[in-house]
Design a protein around this motif. Structure first.
Motif, PDB file in Angstrom:
ATOM      1  N   UNK A 172      33.936  12.568  45.267  1.00 51.13           N
ATOM      2  CA  UNK A 172      35.355  12.780  44.386  1.00 51.13           C
ATOM      3  C   UNK A 172      36.121  11.758  44.961  1.00 51.13           C
ATOM      4  N   UNK A 173      37.103  11.407  43.985  1.00 49.13           N
ATOM      5  CA  UNK A 173      37.929  10.359  44.318  1.00 49.13           C
ATOM      6  C   UNK A 173      39.231  10.754  45.596  1.00 49.13           C
ATOM      7  N   UNK A 174      39.650   9.700  46.362  1.00 49.74           N
ATOM      8  CA  UNK A 174      40.665   9.805  47.434  1.00 49.74           C
ATOM      9  C   UNK A 174      41.432  10.853  46.726  1.00 49.74           C
ATOM     10  N   UNK A 175      42.078  11.745  47.548  1.00 48.29           N
ATOM     11  CA  UNK A 175      43.389  12.646  47.242  1.00 48.29           C
ATOM     12  C   UNK A 175      42.821  13.737  46.242  1.00 48.29           C
ATOM     13  N   UNK A 176      41.390  13.862  46.116  1.00 48.10           N
ATOM     14  CA  UNK A 176      41.452  14.818  45.429  1.00 48.10           C
ATOM     15  C   UNK A 176      41.282  16.372  46.094  1.00 48.10           C
ATOM     16  N   UNK A 177      41.962  17.326  45.457  1.00 51.18           N
ATOM     17  CA  UNK A 177      42.190  18.690  46.377  1.00 51.18           C
ATOM     18  C   UNK A 177      41.047  19.419  46.363  1.00 51.18           C
ATOM     19  N   UNK A 178      40.929  20.125  47.740  1.00 52.83           N
ATOM     20  CA  UNK A 178      39.975  20.786  48.061  1.00 52.83           C
ATOM     21  C   UNK A 178      40.383  22.435  48.368  1.00 52.83           C
ATOM     22  N   UNK A 179      39.943  23.413  47.853  1.00 54.23           N
ATOM     23  CA  UNK A 179      40.269  24.797  47.883  1.00 54.23           C
ATOM     24  C   UNK A 179      39.471  25.562  48.701  1.00 54.23           C
ATOM     25  N   UNK A 180      40.057  26.654  49.280  1.00 57.83           N
ATOM     26  CA  UNK A 180      39.231  27.255  50.356  1.00 57.83           C
ATOM     27  C   UNK A 180      39.275  28.872  50.002  1.00 57.83           C
ATOM     28  N   UNK A 181      38.202  29.724  50.281  1.00 58.47           N
ATOM     29  CA  UNK A 181      38.174  31.017  50.442  1.00 58.47           C
ATOM     30  C   UNK A 181      37.699  31.345  52.075  1.00 58.47           C
ATOM     31  N   UNK A 182      38.838  32.169  52.539  1.00 58.20           N
ATOM     32  CA  UNK A 182      39.062  32.208  53.962  1.00 58.20           C
ATOM     33  C   UNK A 182      38.845  33.794  54.280  1.00 58.20           C
ATOM     34  N   UNK A 183      38.064  34.202  55.305  1.00 57.98           N
ATOM     35  CA  UNK A 183      38.130  35.535  55.801  1.00 57.98           C
ATOM     36  C   UNK A 183      39.222  36.167  56.481  1.00 57.98           C
ATOM     37  N   UNK A 184      39.528  37.136  56.373  1.00 58.64           N
ATOM     38  CA  UNK A 184      40.462  38.112  56.916  1.00 58.64           C
ATOM     39  C   UNK A 184      40.258  39.451  57.442  1.00 58.64           C
ATOM     40  N   UNK A 185      40.716  39.811  58.629  1.00 56.93           N
ATOM     41  CA  UNK A 185      40.498  41.349  58.959  1.00 56.93           C
ATOM     42  C   UNK A 185      41.432  42.239  58.305  1.00 56.93           C
ATOM     43  N   UNK A 186      42.350  41.760  57.653  1.00 54.95           N
ATOM     44  CA  UNK A 186      43.498  42.356  57.240  1.00 54.95           C
ATOM     45  C   UNK A 186      43.129  43.199  55.806  1.00 54.95           C
ATOM     46  N   UNK A 187      42.574  44.110  55.820  1.00 56.12           N
ATOM     47  CA  UNK A 187      42.059  45.006  54.690  1.00 56.12           C
ATOM     48  C   UNK A 187      42.950  45.099  53.549  1.00 56.12           C
ATOM     49  N   UNK A 188      44.313  45.297  53.874  1.00 61.54           N
ATOM     50  CA  UNK A 188      45.272  45.515  52.818  1.00 61.54           C
ATOM     51  C   UNK A 188      45.585  43.974  52.191  1.00 61.54           C
ATOM     52  N   UNK A 189      45.155  42.963  52.840  1.00 59.50           N
ATOM     53  CA  UNK A 189      45.385  41.569  52.262  1.00 59.50           C
ATOM     54  C   UNK A 189      44.320  41.335  51.576  1.00 59.50           C
ATOM     55  N   UNK A 190      43.040  41.611  52.081  1.00 54.97           N
ATOM     56  CA  UNK A 190      41.881  40.876  51.532  1.00 54.97           C
ATOM     57  C   UNK A 190      40.760  41.677  50.563  1.00 54.97           C
ATOM     58  N   UNK A 191      41.123  42.987  50.713  1.00 53.53           N
ATOM     59  CA  UNK A 191      40.029  43.951  49.570  1.00 53.53           C
ATOM     60  C   UNK A 191      40.845  44.050  48.348  1.00 53.53           C
ATOM     61  N   UNK A 192      42.149  43.679  48.049  1.00 55.69           N
ATOM     62  CA  UNK A 192      42.563  43.653  46.553  1.00 55.69           C
ATOM     63  C   UNK A 192      43.019  42.468  46.173  1.00 55.69           C
ATOM     64  N   UNK A 193      42.691  42.160  44.974  1.00 58.47           N
ATOM     65  CA  UNK A 193      43.149  40.912  44.396  1.00 58.47           C
ATOM     66  C   UNK A 193      44.138  40.899  43.314  1.00 58.47           C
ATOM     67  N   UNK A 194      45.228  40.189  43.609  1.00 56.20           N
ATOM     68  CA  UNK A 194      46.387  40.264  42.569  1.00 56.20           C
ATOM     69  C   UNK A 194      45.946  39.124  41.580  1.00 56.20           C
ATOM     70  N   UNK A 195      46.436  39.394  40.252  1.00 55.41           N
ATOM     71  CA  UNK A 195      46.048  38.316  39.161  1.00 55.41           C
ATOM     72  C   UNK A 195      46.720  36.984  39.617  1.00 55.41           C
ATOM     73  N   UNK A 196      47.806  36.865  40.124  1.00 58.76           N
ATOM     74  CA  UNK A 196      48.428  35.571  40.586  1.00 58.76           C
ATOM     75  C   UNK A 196      47.647  34.882  41.643  1.00 58.76           C
ATOM     76  N   UNK A 236      44.942  31.753  33.481  1.00 60.86           N
ATOM     77  CA  UNK A 236      45.712  32.983  33.449  1.00 60.86           C
ATOM     78  C   UNK A 236      44.579  34.168  33.907  1.00 60.86           C
ATOM     79  N   UNK A 237      45.185  35.279  34.585  1.00 55.70           N
ATOM     80  CA  UNK A 237      44.143  36.237  34.981  1.00 55.70           C
ATOM     81  C   UNK A 237      45.022  37.599  34.730  1.00 55.70           C
ATOM     82  N   UNK A 238      44.324  38.440  34.255  1.00 54.09           N
ATOM     83  CA  UNK A 238      45.156  40.093  33.975  1.00 54.09           C
ATOM     84  C   UNK A 238      44.150  41.041  34.479  1.00 54.09           C
TER      85      UNK A 238
END
Length: 337
Positions: A172-196, A236-238
């Motif tokens: 990739x070119x310099x300054x290209x963004x890298x996105x991540x998916x990270x594990x959490x043990x917080x079930x409330x935060x990590x088991x449900x996905x909001x469209x945003x 967008x996501x719904x």
């Protein structure tokens, strides 16, 4: 008529004869200036776009400016091709376009490409250090840290990186963004996905996110990106039902398939597998079937499913329903680089 009067008339005639050419020249100059101003101030009408591919950008820049096109440059690095040459254009030659219409050009730029580091399995605390200092020769470059999404996984330590986009090893070119998916043990935060949470994610990371939460999705609409950085990202996501999502995705098919890039494909679901049968769609390098990665794993009631995904060189797109290979398609680049 008196002698003095005749002298005055003769003087005026002589003066007029002297000034007449000057007055005419000045009038012509003013007329030409006004005409040029009016021409330049008017936008040219619609016109047929020419084929800029294979031309040097510096040679067509003035023409593009004269036609009032809004040009965006996407840089690619192909060392075997001349620097500054136009490799691709977002609008096909011969298309009728209007002034101020956006045109994206892919221009060959001989600059260093950075190899995306492999951070999967490591802790998110090390992301900044891994991206901010990438040394090539005596120069220090960096990659940008993109978004971080969290999904429930109690099988690994909190903060473990589960997936990343772009994939490790990608150039990739310099300054290209890298996105991540990270594990959490917080079930409330990590088991449900909001469209945003899905919005603006690279689609391959969004698929991984949805797979890990057991959610299903359909791509509802394909939208043209307004800038190169939007290509292959969720517009967008719904939420349409329990754990069911609709996605709109930015994608524009290039006129040529590069060594790697986003692809749009539509797969057909045989009638006998629609409804209650579990189907999975995978893509993987042709030379390494064991590294296959799922795009979706869900029950489909529709005849067709549209997907956008990132292809690396020659890859296989494989649909399996009830663990049987239903369809298989090989996707190859038009040229490498």
């Amino acid at each position: 008529m008196s002698f003095q009067r005749r002298s005055e008339v003769q003087y005026l005639k002589s003066l007029l004869q002297t000034l007449f050419p000057v007055i005419v020249a000045a009038a012509v100059f003013v007329l030409i200036t006004v005409t040029i101003f009016l021409i330049r101030s008017e936008d040219p009408g619609s016109f047929s776009l020419q084929d800029y591919r294979g031309q040097y950008y510096i040679n067509v820049h003035n023409d593009l400016h004269r036609r009032r096109l809004r040009v965006e440059i996407e840089k690619r690095n192909f060392p075997d091709r001349p620097e500054g040459i136009i490799l691709d254009q977002s609008i096909s030659p011969g298309t009728i376009v209007e002034p101020r219409q956006s045109l994206r050009l892919v221009v060959n730029q001989h600059q260093p490409l950075l190899t995306v580091p492999d951070l999967v399995g490591t802790g998110q605390a090390g992301i900044s250090a891994a991206l901010e200092r990438i040394v090539i020769g005596d120069q220090v470059y960096s990659l940008a840290r993109g978004s971080t999404s969290y999904v429930f996984d109690d099988g690994v330590p909190d903060g473990t990186i589960l997936a990343q986009s772009p994939l490790p090893g990608q150039k990739v070119d310099p300054d290209f963004p890298v996105d991540f998916l990270v594990a959490t043990s917080n079930a409330y935060r990590g088991k449900q996905i909001t469209p945003s949470e899905l919005k603006e994610l690279p689609v391959d990371l969004a698929y991984e996110f949805l797979l890990r939460t057991g959610a299903s999705f359909t791509i509802k609409e394909i939208l043209s990106p307004t800038r190169p950085a939007e290509q292959g990202r969720v517009a967008d996501a719904r939420l349409t039902g329990k754990d069911q999502y609709e996605l709109d995705v930015f994608f524009q098919k290039p006129s040529a398939a590069f060594a790697s890039g986003y692809e749009q494909e539509t797969v057909e679901i045989p009638a006998e597998y629609r409804g209650e049968k579990m189907c999975s769609l995978y893509h993987y390098p042709e030379s390494d079937p064991q590294s296959r990665k799922a795009i979706f794993r869900q029950k489909l009631s529709s005849e067709k499913a549209t997907v956008v995904f990132f292809r690396r060189n020659t890859e296989v797109l494989e649909l399996r329903c009830e663990n049987k290979v239903v369809s298989r398609k090989v996707l190859s680049p038009d040229f490498s680089g």
